[in-house]
Scaffold this motif. Sequence first.
Motif, PDB file in Angstrom:
ATOM      1  N   ALA A   1       6.023  -9.432  -5.476  1.00  0.00           N
ATOM      2  CA  ALA A   1       5.391  -9.590  -4.164  1.00  0.00           C
ATOM      3  C   ALA A   1       5.136  -8.235  -3.514  1.00  0.00           C
ATOM      4  CB  ALA A   1       6.273 -10.452  -3.263  1.00  0.00           C
ATOM      5  N   GLY A   2       6.092  -7.319  -3.636  1.00  0.00           N
ATOM      6  CA  GLY A   2       5.916  -5.993  -3.075  1.00  0.00           C
ATOM      7  C   GLY A   2       4.786  -5.236  -3.740  1.00  0.00           C
ATOM      8  N   ALA A   3       4.730  -5.321  -5.079  1.00  0.00           N
ATOM      9  CA  ALA A   3       3.668  -4.625  -5.801  1.00  0.00           C
ATOM     10  C   ALA A   3       2.301  -5.201  -5.458  1.00  0.00           C
ATOM     11  CB  ALA A   3       3.921  -4.723  -7.310  1.00  0.00           C
ATOM     12  N   GLY A   4       2.208  -6.539  -5.483  1.00  0.00           N
ATOM     13  CA  GLY A   4       0.929  -7.168  -5.162  1.00  0.00           C
ATOM     14  C   GLY A   4       0.500  -6.931  -3.725  1.00  0.00           C
ATOM     15  N   GLY A   5       1.448  -7.050  -2.800  1.00  0.00           N
ATOM     16  CA  GLY A   5       1.128  -6.831  -1.391  1.00  0.00           C
ATOM     17  C   GLY A   5       0.689  -5.407  -1.125  1.00  0.00           C
ATOM     18  N   ALA A   6       1.351  -4.448  -1.786  1.00  0.00           N
ATOM     19  CA  ALA A   6       0.989  -3.046  -1.581  1.00  0.00           C
ATOM     20  C   ALA A   6      -0.404  -2.751  -2.134  1.00  0.00           C
ATOM     21  CB  ALA A   6       2.028  -2.144  -2.240  1.00  0.00           C
ATOM     22  N   VAL A   7      -0.710  -3.295  -3.322  1.00  0.00           N
ATOM     23  CA  VAL A   7      -2.050  -3.078  -3.899  1.00  0.00           C
ATOM     24  C   VAL A   7      -3.126  -3.607  -2.958  1.00  0.00           C
ATOM     25  CG1 VAL A   7      -3.600  -3.792  -5.760  1.00  0.00           C
ATOM     26  CG2 VAL A   7      -1.289  -3.002  -6.303  1.00  0.00           C
ATOM     27  N   TRP A   8      -2.887  -4.769  -2.366  1.00  0.00           N
ATOM     28  CA  TRP A   8      -3.869  -5.388  -1.474  1.00  0.00           C
ATOM     29  C   TRP A   8      -3.994  -4.631  -0.147  1.00  0.00           C
ATOM     30  CZ3 TRP A   8      -2.743  -9.157   2.759  1.00  0.00           C
ATOM     31  CH2 TRP A   8      -3.920  -9.654   3.335  1.00  0.00           C
ATOM     32  N   LEU A   9      -2.850  -4.331   0.478  1.00  0.00           N
ATOM     33  CA  LEU A   9      -2.887  -3.712   1.801  1.00  0.00           C
ATOM     34  C   LEU A   9      -3.278  -2.237   1.761  1.00  0.00           C
ATOM     35  CD1 LEU A   9       0.333  -5.308   3.351  1.00  0.00           C
ATOM     36  CD2 LEU A   9      -2.023  -5.775   4.026  1.00  0.00           C
ATOM     37  N   LEU A  10      -3.037  -1.578   0.635  1.00  0.00           N
ATOM     38  CA  LEU A  10      -3.289  -0.139   0.561  1.00  0.00           C
ATOM     39  C   LEU A  10      -4.573   0.207  -0.169  1.00  0.00           C
ATOM     40  CD1 LEU A  10       0.336   1.122  -0.238  1.00  0.00           C
ATOM     41  CD2 LEU A  10      -0.776   0.899   1.990  1.00  0.00           C
ATOM     42  N   GLN A  11      -5.380  -0.796  -0.508  1.00  0.00           N
ATOM     43  CA  GLN A  11      -6.628  -0.486  -1.198  1.00  0.00           C
ATOM     44  C   GLN A  11      -7.518   0.381  -0.302  1.00  0.00           C
ATOM     45  OE1 GLN A  11      -9.291  -3.980  -1.683  1.00  0.00           O
ATOM     46  NE2 GLN A  11      -7.690  -5.135  -0.611  1.00  0.00           N
ATOM     47  N   PRO A  12      -8.177   1.388  -0.894  1.00  0.00           N
ATOM     48  CA  PRO A  12      -8.960   2.336  -0.098  1.00  0.00           C
ATOM     49  C   PRO A  12      -9.999   1.652   0.786  1.00  0.00           C
ATOM     50  CG  PRO A  12      -8.726   3.107  -2.360  1.00  0.00           C
ATOM     51  CD  PRO A  12      -8.191   1.706  -2.324  1.00  0.00           C
ATOM     52  N   GLY A  13     -10.025   2.014   2.056  1.00  0.00           N
ATOM     53  CA  GLY A  13     -11.026   1.509   2.984  1.00  0.00           C
ATOM     54  C   GLY A  13     -10.718   0.167   3.596  1.00  0.00           C
ATOM     55  N   PHE A  14      -9.634  -0.485   3.156  1.00  0.00           N
ATOM     56  CA  PHE A  14      -9.342  -1.825   3.672  1.00  0.00           C
ATOM     57  C   PHE A  14      -8.742  -1.766   5.070  1.00  0.00           C
ATOM     58  CE2 PHE A  14      -6.346  -5.576   3.787  1.00  0.00           C
ATOM     59  CZ  PHE A  14      -7.341  -6.521   3.986  1.00  0.00           C
ATOM     60  N   LEU A  15      -7.778  -0.846   5.277  1.00  0.00           N
ATOM     61  CA  LEU A  15      -7.133  -0.681   6.573  1.00  0.00           C
ATOM     62  C   LEU A  15      -7.009   0.803   6.889  1.00  0.00           C
ATOM     63  CD1 LEU A  15      -4.213  -3.271   6.226  1.00  0.00           C
ATOM     64  CD2 LEU A  15      -6.164  -3.492   7.781  1.00  0.00           C
ATOM     65  N   PRO A  16      -6.855   1.161   8.159  1.00  0.00           N
ATOM     66  CA  PRO A  16      -6.600   2.561   8.503  1.00  0.00           C
ATOM     67  C   PRO A  16      -5.339   3.064   7.789  1.00  0.00           C
ATOM     68  CG  PRO A  16      -7.145   1.314  10.467  1.00  0.00           C
ATOM     69  CD  PRO A  16      -6.994   0.312   9.365  1.00  0.00           C
ATOM     70  N   PRO A  17      -5.294   4.363   7.440  1.00  0.00           N
ATOM     71  CA  PRO A  17      -4.185   4.893   6.628  1.00  0.00           C
ATOM     72  C   PRO A  17      -2.804   4.748   7.251  1.00  0.00           C
ATOM     73  CG  PRO A  17      -5.536   6.666   7.535  1.00  0.00           C
ATOM     74  CD  PRO A  17      -6.289   5.388   7.769  1.00  0.00           C
ATOM     75  N   ASP A  18      -2.723   4.573   8.580  1.00  0.00           N
ATOM     76  CA  ASP A  18      -1.417   4.462   9.215  1.00  0.00           C
ATOM     77  C   ASP A  18      -1.018   3.010   9.516  1.00  0.00           C
ATOM     78  OD1 ASP A  18       0.780   6.020   9.931  1.00  0.00           O
ATOM     79  OD2 ASP A  18       0.326   5.844  12.067  1.00  0.00           O
ATOM     80  N   ILE A  19      -1.834   2.060   9.043  1.00  0.00           N
ATOM     81  CA  ILE A  19      -1.586   0.643   9.333  1.00  0.00           C
ATOM     82  C   ILE A  19      -1.116  -0.127   8.108  1.00  0.00           C
ATOM     83  CG2 ILE A  19      -2.615  -1.506  10.137  1.00  0.00           C
ATOM     84  CD1 ILE A  19      -2.200   0.582  12.315  1.00  0.00           C
ATOM     85  N   GLY A  20      -1.719   0.132   6.951  1.00  0.00           N
ATOM     86  CA  GLY A  20      -1.425  -0.654   5.752  1.00  0.00           C
ATOM     87  C   GLY A  20       0.042  -0.653   5.371  1.00  0.00           C
ATOM     88  N   TRP A  21       0.686   0.541   5.365  1.00  0.00           N
ATOM     89  CA  TRP A  21       2.087   0.601   4.968  1.00  0.00           C
ATOM     90  C   TRP A  21       2.987  -0.093   5.982  1.00  0.00           C
ATOM     91  CZ3 TRP A  21       5.816   2.889   7.965  1.00  0.00           C
ATOM     92  CH2 TRP A  21       5.409   3.799   8.941  1.00  0.00           C
ATOM     93  N   ARG A  22       2.583  -0.079   7.266  1.00  0.00           N
ATOM     94  CA  ARG A  22       3.386  -0.750   8.286  1.00  0.00           C
ATOM     95  C   ARG A  22       3.331  -2.265   8.091  1.00  0.00           C
ATOM     96  NH1 ARG A  22       4.729   2.999  12.321  1.00  0.00           N
ATOM     97  NH2 ARG A  22       3.428   4.883  12.348  1.00  0.00           N
ATOM     98  N   LEU A  23       2.159  -2.784   7.780  1.00  0.00           N
ATOM     99  CA  LEU A  23       2.044  -4.221   7.525  1.00  0.00           C
ATOM    100  C   LEU A  23       2.781  -4.619   6.247  1.00  0.00           C
ATOM    101  CD1 LEU A  23      -1.695  -4.913   8.478  1.00  0.00           C
ATOM    102  CD2 LEU A  23       0.370  -5.343   9.837  1.00  0.00           C
ATOM    103  N   ALA A  24       2.818  -3.709   5.271  1.00  0.00           N
ATOM    104  CA  ALA A  24       3.540  -4.008   4.026  1.00  0.00           C
ATOM    105  C   ALA A  24       5.012  -4.275   4.297  1.00  0.00           C
ATOM    106  CB  ALA A  24       3.372  -2.853   3.036  1.00  0.00           C
ATOM    107  N   PHE A  25       5.639  -3.475   5.157  1.00  0.00           N
ATOM    108  CA  PHE A  25       7.036  -3.717   5.499  1.00  0.00           C
ATOM    109  C   PHE A  25       7.210  -5.024   6.275  1.00  0.00           C
ATOM    110  CE2 PHE A  25       7.627   0.959   4.866  1.00  0.00           C
ATOM    111  CZ  PHE A  25       8.636   0.853   3.919  1.00  0.00           C
ATOM    112  N   GLY A  26       6.157  -5.486   6.917  1.00  0.00           N
ATOM    113  CA  GLY A  26       6.230  -6.751   7.643  1.00  0.00           C
ATOM    114  C   GLY A  26       6.390  -7.962   6.742  1.00  0.00           C
ATOM    115  N   ILE A  27       6.049  -7.822   5.439  1.00  0.00           N
ATOM    116  CA  ILE A  27       6.204  -8.940   4.497  1.00  0.00           C
ATOM    117  C   ILE A  27       7.655  -9.397   4.462  1.00  0.00           C
ATOM    118  CG2 ILE A  27       5.992  -9.668   2.083  1.00  0.00           C
ATOM    119  CD1 ILE A  27       3.763  -7.565   1.778  1.00  0.00           C
ATOM    120  N   GLY A  28       8.579  -8.428   4.381  1.00  0.00           N
ATOM    121  CA  GLY A  28      10.005  -8.766   4.332  1.00  0.00           C
ATOM    122  C   GLY A  28      10.485  -9.420   5.611  1.00  0.00           C
TER     123      GLY A  28
END
Length: 484
Positions: A176-203
């Motif tokens: 889940a962490g690997a898949g979520g990170a690939v999705w949230l951190l894909q280039p251009g999908f979210l601002p660079p300071d937002i994707g990693w913050r949302l990734a931690f929200g999964i837990g």
Amino acid sequence: MITAAPSLPSSEGPILETDIPSRLDRLHWGRFHTLVIAALGITWVLDGLEVTLAGAVSGALQASPRLHLSDDRIGLAASAYLIGAVGGALYFGWLTDRLGRKRLFNITLLLYLVSTVLSACAVDFWSFALFRALTGAGIGGEYAAINSAIQELIPARLRGRTDLLVNGSFWLGAAAGAGGAVWLLQPGFLPPDIGWRLAFGIGAILGLVVLLLRHWVPESPRWLMTKGRLDEANEILRDIEARCGQGDPPADMPRIRIRARPDAIGFVELARSLMRDHPRRVALGLVLMIAQAFFYNAIFFTYPLVLGRFYAVPADRIGLYVLPFAIGNFLGPVLLGRLFDTVGRKAMIAGTFAMSGLLLILLAWLFVTDRLDAESQTIGWSVIFFFASAAASSAYLTVAESFPLEIRALVIALAYAVGTAVGGVAGPALFGHLIGTGARIQVGGGYVFAASLMLIAAGVELWLGLNSEGRSLEDIAKPLAGVD
């Protein structure tokens, strides 16, 4: 249900007789047990999620306009998580034996939930490292409280496969962490300071759901029994029997005799129980825990480094290689777990440790001779960790069922702390250095060393291992409050 020996001095407390362990072990599998696994087993899913996210979002943390972490600080944040996990395991493990399983597995989950949300809100390195340490403390505390509760609530004949399945679910979180990170951190999908913050929200989302489920999981009747609270324990057990569709127990159920002891076990008595009464079990548990922790952490924490340096896999594609690795790790305990209850503990524990070591030696040779690419290396790791995942889970099983009930949580915490401190720190540090040399022979030598630890552990299991399959916990290790 209860009888007392009135002839004993009142200062020593009454001797009570109960059939609680036998009644728990006779239960059919029911919705209650499924709830226990879903509500308590999530701990390993959350740990897998956190560990994977920490590696998967490292590039985003470096690119974050707010944090802009260096390689060194990313490593320090990972160390903070491990230090927190060790400290949390020891502190909350001690409290679990004193205050009960249910109270602590709710406290530790709340700590995890709040801390992972705060990690997503970090504004600089120091706040991020602090919140990662607190997240680790919650997860470390969970290991002690949850392993104790699951061991004490699951029938003896199913304890091995259930424990392996629960521990193996770590890799569902990793996927889940690997898949979520690939999705949230894909280039251009979210601002660079937002994707990693949302990734931690999964837990945090998973933790909130599980917190609601845990409301329906009762205190361990076995723990209540040792505190002399038999009326409360029997009331809970009658409810469990009703939920499993079983009637009143027969009058001739096997009973045990214990001395009521509401006070907590002191550290002197703990040391005496471990070093005088169970030294061989202590040695076995430490060998298994250290070997699997080094083997796992050395390879898993440096997985992205190997793929990047030797196979030029881009950082934003690393998560895709983690997924098959996670699948192999999860399938091992699922498919092999039943054999730990049928073929037996000693044969299966020694076998999975030995197979992991032998296969890693083969992979080391293929790696050093440059016969692999990124895909075949990942397939090789997936096959190896099919067995290694079952071996690692069986190390936790061995520790959790080998010691008296009154000190079970703290012993689990001590084993986890030692394994994590030695394997979790030394393993990644050594392999990070070896990979940094860029020399395949150096990395291959590290693989052979890790494999040797697993083979040594297999031999120690054959020498000191217990045949505990199908046996009551009280038969494997007599409670400290037990009376002959």
